[in-house]
Design an enzyme around this catalytic site. Structure first.
Site, PDB file in Angstrom:
ATOM      1  N   ASP A 242     -20.388   6.798 -35.611  1.00 21.84           N
ATOM      2  CA  ASP A 242     -18.827   6.224 -35.829  1.00 21.84           C
ATOM      3  C   ASP A 242     -18.821   5.630 -34.330  1.00 21.84           C
ATOM      4  O   ASP A 242     -19.382   5.703 -33.342  1.00 21.84           O
ATOM      5  CB  ASP A 242     -18.061   7.440 -35.877  1.00 21.84           C
ATOM      6  CG  ASP A 242     -18.197   8.573 -34.696  1.00 21.84           C
ATOM      7  OD1 ASP A 242     -19.224   8.953 -34.318  1.00 21.84           O
ATOM      8  OD2 ASP A 242     -16.843   9.019 -34.214  1.00 21.84           O
TER       9      ASP A 242
ATOM     10  N   HIS B 224     -24.520   9.480 -32.403  1.00 19.93           N
ATOM     11  CA  HIS B 224     -23.408   9.135 -33.469  1.00 19.93           C
ATOM     12  C   HIS B 224     -23.285   7.768 -33.935  1.00 19.93           C
ATOM     13  O   HIS B 224     -23.640   6.927 -32.941  1.00 19.93           O
ATOM     14  CB  HIS B 224     -22.104   9.851 -32.850  1.00 19.93           C
ATOM     15  CG  HIS B 224     -21.367   8.885 -31.631  1.00 19.93           C
ATOM     16  ND1 HIS B 224     -20.579   8.055 -31.814  1.00 19.93           N
ATOM     17  CD2 HIS B 224     -21.442   8.999 -30.568  1.00 19.93           C
ATOM     18  CE1 HIS B 224     -20.206   7.275 -30.722  1.00 19.93           C
ATOM     19  NE2 HIS B 224     -20.778   7.989 -29.573  1.00 19.93           N
TER      20      HIS B 224
ATOM     21  N   GLU C   7     -17.792  11.889 -33.917  1.00 21.71           N
ATOM     22  CA  GLU C   7     -17.891  12.127 -32.263  1.00 21.71           C
ATOM     23  C   GLU C   7     -16.761  11.360 -31.616  1.00 21.71           C
ATOM     24  O   GLU C   7     -16.083  12.110 -30.847  1.00 21.71           O
ATOM     25  CB  GLU C   7     -19.327  11.733 -31.517  1.00 21.71           C
ATOM     26  CG  GLU C   7     -19.391  11.917 -30.289  1.00 21.71           C
ATOM     27  CD  GLU C   7     -18.755  11.108 -29.120  1.00 21.71           C
ATOM     28  OE1 GLU C   7     -18.887  11.972 -28.267  1.00 21.71           O
ATOM     29  OE2 GLU C   7     -18.157  10.345 -29.518  1.00 21.71           O
TER      30      GLU C   7
HETATM   31  N1  LIG Z   1     -19.679   7.912 -25.551  1.00 13.77           N
HETATM   32  C1  LIG Z   1     -18.972   9.230 -25.646  1.00 13.77           C
HETATM   33  C2  LIG Z   1     -17.622   8.801 -25.978  1.00 13.77           C
HETATM   34  O1  LIG Z   1     -17.140   8.260 -25.692  1.00 13.77           O
HETATM   35  N2  LIG Z   1     -16.961  10.394 -26.172  1.00 13.77           N
HETATM   36  C3  LIG Z   1     -15.577  10.369 -26.593  1.00 13.77           C
HETATM   37  C4  LIG Z   1     -15.331  11.577 -27.161  1.00 13.77           C
HETATM   38  C5  LIG Z   1     -13.890  12.037 -27.113  1.00 13.77           C
HETATM   39  C6  LIG Z   1     -13.141  12.660 -26.185  1.00 13.77           C
HETATM   40  N3  LIG Z   1     -11.804  12.955 -26.897  1.00 13.77           N
HETATM   41  C7  LIG Z   1     -11.832  12.456 -27.927  1.00 13.77           C
HETATM   42  N4  LIG Z   1     -13.075  11.804 -28.230  1.00 13.77           N
HETATM   43  C8  LIG Z   1     -14.706  10.243 -25.213  1.00 13.77           C
HETATM   44  O2  LIG Z   1     -13.643   9.753 -25.169  1.00 13.77           O
HETATM   45  O3  LIG Z   1     -15.194  10.512 -24.099  1.00 13.77           O
HETATM   46 ZN   LIG Z   2     -20.352   7.718 -27.718  1.00 17.21          ZN
HETATM   47 ZN   LIG Z   3     -17.112   6.777 -27.361  1.00 20.93          ZN
END
Ligand SMILES: NCC(=O)N[C@@H](Cc1c[nH]cn1)C(=O)O
Ligand SMILES: [Zn+2]
Ligand SMILES: [Zn+2]
Length: 482
Positions: A104, A102, A169
């Site tokens: 973002d 991702h 993501e």
């Molecule tokens: N590197 C992965 C990451 O940081 N994912 C986020 C995804 C997420 C979960 N809830 C909202 N966004 C994370 O916080 O785990």
């Molecule tokens: Zn991530």
């Molecule tokens: Zn993340």
């Protein structure tokens, strides 16, 4: 050996180009592609176009796939940033690897405590600080640089490559699950392996990751008077929304981090003896970790207990309160409407829909007991399930060999406490093999004001991916050789 003959020139090229690779990461980090609010998605789209241009310049073909629209509070709808589905020329005899990443990032403001400008990649003592450096722009670029290295050294990429790059993501990957369903019989039909590099090592040793937790993100809105009020005039006369909200948030956890929502631990799998043993050999130093993040103690006393809390039990974290006075200085206001935000990390066997129901019912029960005249609204997003892979999957053999080729030792086999919403979807919907091959360091501080990737991890990680293409291609020829 045959592998050195292939890999040595690639590694040399990566070493020679390392400053160019870091410069490209600087250009990517400079784009503030924060996906947390729809009003900021313009920068996410810009970032996706920069990534697409890079892929096209390398000879790949890119499709911007539509992932539907987001409904704004006003009722209007906004097109979500598209997902890049890309591929390079296909050779039917070769295996096909699909890489997901991702572009973002989480929000970042200098005032949050950054020592450097968050969107200006800054190198200090071999570490490259900047939002997205590790999560996930660095690893995405490392995959692209690994492909570029094969092309530049005139070596055939030994596997067919496909890429899925998204821009939502960090806010839950909305629309991606449906896209995978729609493209299961087309884009994904010839994919053999799916690999994700969106997490970090556990220690200074490289790792292969075989599990992530899921997540559901909650919004608890308490609405009272129709305007903000003077606390000297109305304090003691109205039921204050912030007071209700704090009571609600306070009902979620005990002082040891145990979640107090009834039923929440019901489906958590018991710990087996085999699993218990699997933590023993992992390198994870509680004392070092305390120093690193600046705490005196953890809620667990042993490495095993802490890793279990991080990987195989649910946890609940309170993230913030929208609408409450949070600027420096003193303002004697009674806010009219506040929204509490928290999330629950979920583990295998937990169903996000069940968790959402349990939490919503609990909050309404607590609120009813307060007999508050205010209005309560509970909503949830993300709803991502946990993911666990089978370590016997051949990708783990290729991953181990690639780690050995670059770092000279065995990887640690680890799970991850954070969430990559699409991991479970890829495995369930496509039925393909999914592995995580992280290159981030254990101290990368993702999501914090100290996010970084080290130059070492970024460059050796690029070599790891180049070696991984090769080792994957060798599986068909000698799948059992270790
Ligand atoms: N590197 C992965 C990451 O940081 N994912 C986020 C995804 C997420 C979960 N809830 C909202 N966004 C994370 O916080 O785990
Ligand atoms: Zn991530
Ligand atoms: Zn993340």
């Amino acid at each position: 050996s045959e592998s050195s003959a292939v890999l040595e020139p690639l590694f040399r090229h990566i070493d020679q180009r390392q400053n160019d690779f870091v410069q490209r990461l600087r250009e990517w980090v400079a784009i503030p592609s924060d996906s947390s609010q729809p009003s900021l998605w313009g920068e996410v789209e810009r970032m996706l176009h920069v990534a697409a241009d890079k892929i096209t310049a390398m000879g790949g073909t890119v499709e911007f796939a539509d992932v539907g629209s987001h409904e704004l509070p006003s009722g209007a709808s906004l097109r979500r940033p598209p997902v890049i589905l890309a591929q390079f020329e296909k050779e039917p005899k070769k295996a096909t690897l699909c890489f997901y990443g991702h572009v973002d990032v989480q929000p970042a403001n200098k005032e949050d405590g950054w020592a450097t400008e968050p969107f200006n990649l800054t190198e200090i003592d071999g570490n490259l600080y900047g939002r997205g450096a590790s999560d996930n722009k660095g690893p995405v670029l490392a995959w692209l640089h690994a492909i570029e290295t094969y092309l530049a050294t005139k070596q055939e990429v030994p596997v067919n490559i496909k890429l899925v790059l998204e821009g939502l993501e960090e806010s839950g990957s909305d629309g991606l699950e449906e896209l995978i369903q729609q493209r299961n019989d087309t884009f994904f039909s010839d994919v053999d392996y799916i690999v994700i590099s969106d997490n970090v090592w556990l220690s200074r040793r490289p790792a292969l990751t075989y599990g992530t937790r899921g997540s559901t993100y909650f919004f608890v809105e308490v609405e009272g008077p129709k305007i903000d009020l003077h606390s000297g005039v109305f304090g003691g006369c109205v039921q204050e929304p912030v007071g209700d909200l704090i009571a609600l948030l306070g009902s979620l956890l005990d002082h040891r981090g145990k979640i107090l929502v009834p039923g929440i631990y019901e489906s958590v799998a018991p710990v087996t003896e085999e699993e218990s043993k699997s933590y023993q050999d992992l390198h994870f130093d509680l004392e070092e970790m305390k120093q690193e993040i600046g705490v005196e103690c953890f809620l667990q006393d042993t490495k095993e207990a802490m890793l279990m809390a991080r990987w195989r039990y649910p946890s609940l974290s309170i993230h913030g309160i929208e609408g409450a006075f949070s600027q420096p200085g003193s303002k004697t206001v009674i806010p009219r409407r506040v929204v509490g935000k928290f999330s629950i990390r979920q583990v295998p066997n937990m169903e996000p829909a069940v968790v959402e129901k349990q939490v919503t019912e609990h909050l309404h029960r607590v609120f009813t007991r307060r007999r508050s005249p205010n209005k309560l609204k509970v909503s949830a997003t993300v709803g991502a399930k946990a993911w666990v892979a089978d370590l016997k999957d051949p990708q783990y053999i290729a991953g181990r060999r690639a780690v050995k080729a670059v770092f000279g030792g065995e990887p640690e086999l680890i799970r991850e406490g954070s969430t990559i919403p699409v991991a479970h979807n890829f495995q369930e919907l496509t039925g393909k093999s999914v592995m995580m091959l992280p290159i981030g360091g254990h101290d990368d501080a993702e999501h914090s004001e100290k996010e970084k990737i080290s130059r070492y991890n970024f460059i050796e990680g690029t070599k790891l991916f180049a070696a991984y293409f090769y080792e994957l291609s060798q599986l068909q020829q000698s799948p059992q050789k270790m």
